[in-house]
Design a protein around this motif. Sequence first.
Motif, PDB file in Angstrom:
ATOM      1  N   PRO A   1       1.133  -1.072   0.230  1.00 20.03           N
ATOM      2  CA  PRO A   1       0.148  -0.107  -0.350  1.00 20.03           C
ATOM      3  C   PRO A   1       0.894   1.215   0.278  1.00 20.03           C
ATOM      4  CG  PRO A   1      -1.266  -1.293   1.653  1.00 20.03           C
ATOM      5  CD  PRO A   1       0.254  -2.108   0.927  1.00 20.03           C
ATOM      6  N   ASP A   2       2.425   1.010   1.063  1.00 18.45           N
ATOM      7  CA  ASP A   2       2.332   2.470   0.290  1.00 18.45           C
ATOM      8  C   ASP A   2       3.384   2.803  -0.914  1.00 18.45           C
ATOM      9  OD1 ASP A   2       2.519   2.433   3.689  1.00 18.45           O
ATOM     10  OD2 ASP A   2       3.924   2.426   4.487  1.00 18.45           O
ATOM     11  N   GLU A   3       3.525   1.926  -1.606  1.00 23.19           N
ATOM     12  CA  GLU A   3       4.429   2.401  -2.931  1.00 23.19           C
ATOM     13  C   GLU A   3       3.038   2.157  -3.495  1.00 23.19           C
ATOM     14  OE1 GLU A   3       6.143  -1.415  -4.365  1.00 23.19           O
ATOM     15  OE2 GLU A   3       7.323  -1.180  -2.775  1.00 23.19           O
ATOM     16  N   VAL A   4       1.856   1.878  -3.087  1.00 30.61           N
ATOM     17  CA  VAL A   4       1.191   2.326  -4.616  1.00 30.61           C
ATOM     18  C   VAL A   4       0.236   4.233  -4.330  1.00 30.61           C
ATOM     19  CG1 VAL A   4      -2.088   1.502  -4.685  1.00 30.61           C
ATOM     20  CG2 VAL A   4      -0.275  -0.136  -4.634  1.00 30.61           C
ATOM     21  N   GLU A   5       0.797   4.235  -2.743  1.00 26.22           N
ATOM     22  CA  GLU A   5       0.749   6.088  -3.162  1.00 26.22           C
ATOM     23  C   GLU A   5       1.695   6.545  -3.457  1.00 26.22           C
ATOM     24  OE1 GLU A   5      -1.024   8.535   1.269  1.00 26.22           O
ATOM     25  OE2 GLU A   5      -0.103   6.625   1.421  1.00 26.22           O
ATOM     26  N   ARG A   6       2.672   6.312  -3.163  1.00 26.82           N
ATOM     27  CA  ARG A   6       3.740   6.939  -3.343  1.00 26.82           C
ATOM     28  C   ARG A   6       3.314   7.024  -4.785  1.00 26.82           C
ATOM     29  NH1 ARG A   6       6.885   4.298  -0.111  1.00 26.82           N
ATOM     30  NH2 ARG A   6       7.640   2.478  -1.177  1.00 26.82           N
ATOM     31  N   LEU A   7       3.257   5.788  -5.664  1.00 24.49           N
ATOM     32  CA  LEU A   7       3.006   5.710  -7.018  1.00 24.49           C
ATOM     33  C   LEU A   7       1.414   7.099  -7.294  1.00 24.49           C
ATOM     34  CD1 LEU A   7       3.462   4.456  -9.723  1.00 24.49           C
ATOM     35  CD2 LEU A   7       1.887   3.313  -9.327  1.00 24.49           C
ATOM     36  N   LEU A   8       0.722   6.571  -6.861  1.00 20.17           N
ATOM     37  CA  LEU A   8      -0.019   7.999  -7.424  1.00 20.17           C
ATOM     38  C   LEU A   8      -1.230   8.964  -6.918  1.00 20.17           C
ATOM     39  CD1 LEU A   8      -3.179   4.449  -7.228  1.00 20.17           C
ATOM     40  CD2 LEU A   8      -1.512   5.280  -9.350  1.00 20.17           C
ATOM     41  N   ARG A   9      -0.058   9.546  -5.153  1.00 20.89           N
ATOM     42  CA  ARG A   9       0.090  10.513  -4.618  1.00 20.89           C
ATOM     43  C   ARG A   9      -0.679  11.425  -5.864  1.00 20.89           C
ATOM     44  NH1 ARG A   9      -3.600  11.394  -1.832  1.00 20.89           N
ATOM     45  NH2 ARG A   9      -3.214   9.539  -0.466  1.00 20.89           N
ATOM     46  N   PRO A  10       1.001  11.967  -6.576  1.00 22.34           N
ATOM     47  CA  PRO A  10       1.140  12.153  -7.380  1.00 22.34           C
ATOM     48  C   PRO A  10       0.069  13.522  -8.382  1.00 22.34           C
ATOM     49  CG  PRO A  10       2.636  11.952  -7.269  1.00 22.34           C
ATOM     50  CD  PRO A  10       2.083  10.320  -7.045  1.00 22.34           C
ATOM     51  N   LEU A  11      -1.059  12.734  -8.535  1.00 26.63           N
ATOM     52  CA  LEU A  11      -1.977  12.479  -9.470  1.00 26.63           C
ATOM     53  C   LEU A  11      -2.095  13.109  -9.635  1.00 26.63           C
ATOM     54  CD1 LEU A  11      -3.438   8.983 -10.379  1.00 26.63           C
ATOM     55  CD2 LEU A  11      -1.717  10.188 -11.462  1.00 26.63           C
ATOM     56  N   GLU A  12      -2.728  13.980  -7.936  1.00 32.99           N
ATOM     57  CA  GLU A  12      -3.830  15.591  -6.874  1.00 32.99           C
ATOM     58  C   GLU A  12      -3.396  16.025  -7.973  1.00 32.99           C
ATOM     59  OE1 GLU A  12      -4.638  13.667  -3.041  1.00 32.99           O
ATOM     60  OE2 GLU A  12      -2.493  14.249  -3.413  1.00 32.99           O
ATOM     61  N   SER A  13      -1.882  16.614  -8.338  1.00 34.18           N
ATOM     62  CA  SER A  13      -1.391  18.106  -9.348  1.00 34.18           C
ATOM     63  C   SER A  13      -1.639  18.099 -10.558  1.00 34.18           C
ATOM     64  CB  SER A  13       0.297  17.995  -9.130  1.00 34.18           C
ATOM     65  OG  SER A  13       0.974  16.953  -9.757  1.00 34.18           O
ATOM     66  N   TYR A  14      -3.005  17.477 -10.772  1.00 34.03           N
ATOM     67  CA  TYR A  14      -3.121  17.583 -12.315  1.00 34.03           C
ATOM     68  C   TYR A  14      -4.195  17.949 -12.841  1.00 34.03           C
ATOM     69  CZ  TYR A  14       0.865  14.658 -14.367  1.00 34.03           C
ATOM     70  OH  TYR A  14       2.773  14.545 -13.906  1.00 34.03           O
ATOM     71  N   ASP A  15      -4.845  19.229 -12.700  1.00 37.68           N
ATOM     72  CA  ASP A  15      -5.831  19.986 -13.006  1.00 37.68           C
ATOM     73  C   ASP A  15      -6.522  19.506 -13.890  1.00 37.68           C
ATOM     74  OD1 ASP A  15      -5.534  20.252 -10.040  1.00 37.68           O
ATOM     75  OD2 ASP A  15      -4.682  22.658 -11.268  1.00 37.68           O
TER      76      ASP A  15
ATOM     77  N   ARG B   1      -7.964  -3.306   1.007  1.00 38.55           N
ATOM     78  CA  ARG B   1      -6.421  -2.221   2.180  1.00 38.55           C
ATOM     79  C   ARG B   1      -6.416  -0.752   1.125  1.00 38.55           C
ATOM     80  NH1 ARG B   1      -4.270  -7.303   3.406  1.00 38.55           N
ATOM     81  NH2 ARG B   1      -2.752  -6.856   2.156  1.00 38.55           N
ATOM     82  N   LEU B   2      -7.315  -1.079  -0.382  1.00 39.98           N
ATOM     83  CA  LEU B   2      -6.296   0.114  -1.295  1.00 39.98           C
ATOM     84  C   LEU B   2      -7.870   1.313  -1.393  1.00 39.98           C
ATOM     85  CD1 LEU B   2      -4.053  -1.572  -3.475  1.00 39.98           C
ATOM     86  CD2 LEU B   2      -3.374  -0.182  -2.044  1.00 39.98           C
ATOM     87  N   LEU B   3      -8.771   0.396  -0.984  1.00 45.74           N
ATOM     88  CA  LEU B   3      -9.780   1.810  -1.234  1.00 45.74           C
ATOM     89  C   LEU B   3      -9.565   3.080  -0.507  1.00 45.74           C
ATOM     90  CD1 LEU B   3     -13.318  -0.640  -1.033  1.00 45.74           C
ATOM     91  CD2 LEU B   3     -12.407   1.588  -2.386  1.00 45.74           C
ATOM     92  N   PRO B   4      -9.660   3.088   0.861  1.00 48.77           N
ATOM     93  CA  PRO B   4      -8.973   4.238   1.605  1.00 48.77           C
ATOM     94  C   PRO B   4      -8.267   5.347   0.813  1.00 48.77           C
ATOM     95  CG  PRO B   4      -9.836   2.921   3.487  1.00 48.77           C
ATOM     96  CD  PRO B   4      -9.155   2.205   2.034  1.00 48.77           C
ATOM     97  N   LEU B   5      -7.287   4.841  -0.114  1.00 51.11           N
ATOM     98  CA  LEU B   5      -6.439   5.756  -0.042  1.00 51.11           C
ATOM     99  C   LEU B   5      -6.920   6.094  -1.615  1.00 51.11           C
ATOM    100  CD1 LEU B   5      -3.504   6.567  -1.742  1.00 51.11           C
ATOM    101  CD2 LEU B   5      -3.333   3.987  -2.255  1.00 51.11           C
TER     102      LEU B   5
END
Length: 314
Positions: free
Chosen positions: A113-127, A147-151
């Motif tokens: 899960p930590d790797e998935v979050e590091r991979l996907l979190r930058p998607l927030e910067s694309y408006d 387990r990944l649903l909250p992310l």
Amino acid sequence: MSLPVYFAPLQGYTDVVYRKAHAALFGGIAAYYTPFVRIEKGDFRRKDLRDIDFENNRGVPVVPQAIASESDELRRIVDCMASLGYTRVDINLGCPFPILAYRHKGSGILPFPDEVERLLRPLESYDSLEFSVKMRLGWEEPSEALRLLPLFESLPLRQITLHARLGKQQYKGCVDMESFGRFYDACPIPLVYNGDLTTVEEMVAVEREFPRLSGLMVGRGLLAKPWLAEEYGNENFSRENSYRRVASLHERVFTDYETLLQGEHQLLTRMMSFWEYLLPDMEKRLRKRLSKSRNVKDYTEAVNLLFSSLEGKN
């Protein structure tokens, strides 16, 4: 009322040549997802860039797909797709091929899960871009997706497509409808079902069992019966001329590959994959003759014989 049908991405099968031919001859597809684009040895593969070139796909509803294990890698791919004119990108968290999964790409990243979050979190910067995810229930166990649903809820995802298998299964064994149902019950994000839809009856059964679904994704079922989405979406559908349209599909694909590929060997190798799933009920002797073709002349004769045998059938 039928659900939207999406054509699943299949490496080696649903490239731009196939997508354009299918879209021209058959209906019922809301969008074609491209086989994933990846960075290999520090750069893009030329064939991937040709496949997602916006001009090459003009007139076909396409969602390009990216696969990566690191956020910088994913950013490069997303930026490339945006520069080509795409406004939506799908992220592959489902590829089951061990060579990629063991590098924590595709479904191989799901247990982390930590790797998935590091991979996907930058998607927030694309408006100006929309994102979706295509995934498996997990790599080792179906609890990984849950387990990944909250992310996923915290990310700007417009849709999740869930293939109801584990990554380690690849395409073997049965789909796990019970585990899919648990994810469906817990998921507030629009959800698309994927996995072993080969008939209209199966598609309708999934639609009825999970009435909040946002769509169905079909891969091998459409390769086998290119008219399947059209038949599902139209209660007045007639199979008349379906085989004739398949013959036209073959002609378009063959002609385009003949122009793009070099030599008979490349062309025949590519066309053999075209037939791997198509028309599974064809006579075995005809399929055997097709597979034994050693040159274009033999192949053309085998194909003509095959389609002649289908004339008049629905």
